[in-house]
Design a protein around this motif. Sequence first.
Motif, short mmCIF file in Angstrom:
data_model
loop_
_atom_site.label_atom_id
_atom_site.label_comp_id
_atom_site.label_asym_id
_atom_site.label_seq_id
_atom_site.Cartn_x
_atom_site.Cartn_y
_atom_site.Cartn_z
N VAL A 191 38.44 67.27 31.77
CA VAL A 191 38.69 66.07 32.26
C VAL A 191 40.02 65.74 31.66
O VAL A 191 40.40 66.25 30.64
CB VAL A 191 37.41 65.19 32.03
N LEU B 200 32.75 68.53 29.86
CA LEU B 200 33.96 67.73 29.57
C LEU B 200 34.96 68.41 28.91
O LEU B 200 36.36 68.22 29.01
CB LEU B 200 33.73 66.82 28.59
N ASP C 199 39.39 59.67 33.95
CA ASP C 199 38.56 60.36 34.95
C ASP C 199 37.21 60.00 35.00
O ASP C 199 36.61 59.77 33.82
CB ASP C 199 38.46 62.00 34.75
N VAL D 159 33.23 60.55 35.21
CA VAL D 159 32.32 61.67 34.82
C VAL D 159 31.01 61.43 35.26
O VAL D 159 30.49 60.12 35.04
CB VAL D 159 32.66 62.29 33.33
#
Length: 149
Positions: free
Chosen positions: A133, A145, A137, A139
Amino acid sequence: MSRMLVDADAIRALADILTETGLTEIEIAEKDNRIRVVRGGSVVHTAAPAPIAAAPAGTPTPAAAPVDPAKHPGAVNSPMVGIAYLTPDPSAPPFVSEGQSVTAGQTIMLIEAMKTFNQIKAPRAGTLTRFLVTSGDPVEFGEALAIIE
């Protein structure tokens, strides 16, 4: 005939989370109740894929599908829905850089959820080989990640 009670406040709260995070869909379930909020005007219908015939002997097989990063043994998965940040503030250097060694419990990023910044810590010692990421961003829960090997 059973009647389902609609919790308008819960729906509004979920819609606010969608707006804040940029997500397009969110769902919560509690006992026998389930609320799903989807943003966007289009409906997507999916159909089962057509069966694939076996390749004749001697025919090269296509390359294997890429591996899902969330299934990597070194994946650090998101414990929540929110916005990922790799730095403590926009003008600061990142908590960790790709290729850097990390210790178990070291903060590697933040996830902002409902105006609270949550530290995401390395679950194990190793080398952070890749971020999946970038700062800012959105999530989702369970999303990979980073990779620590």
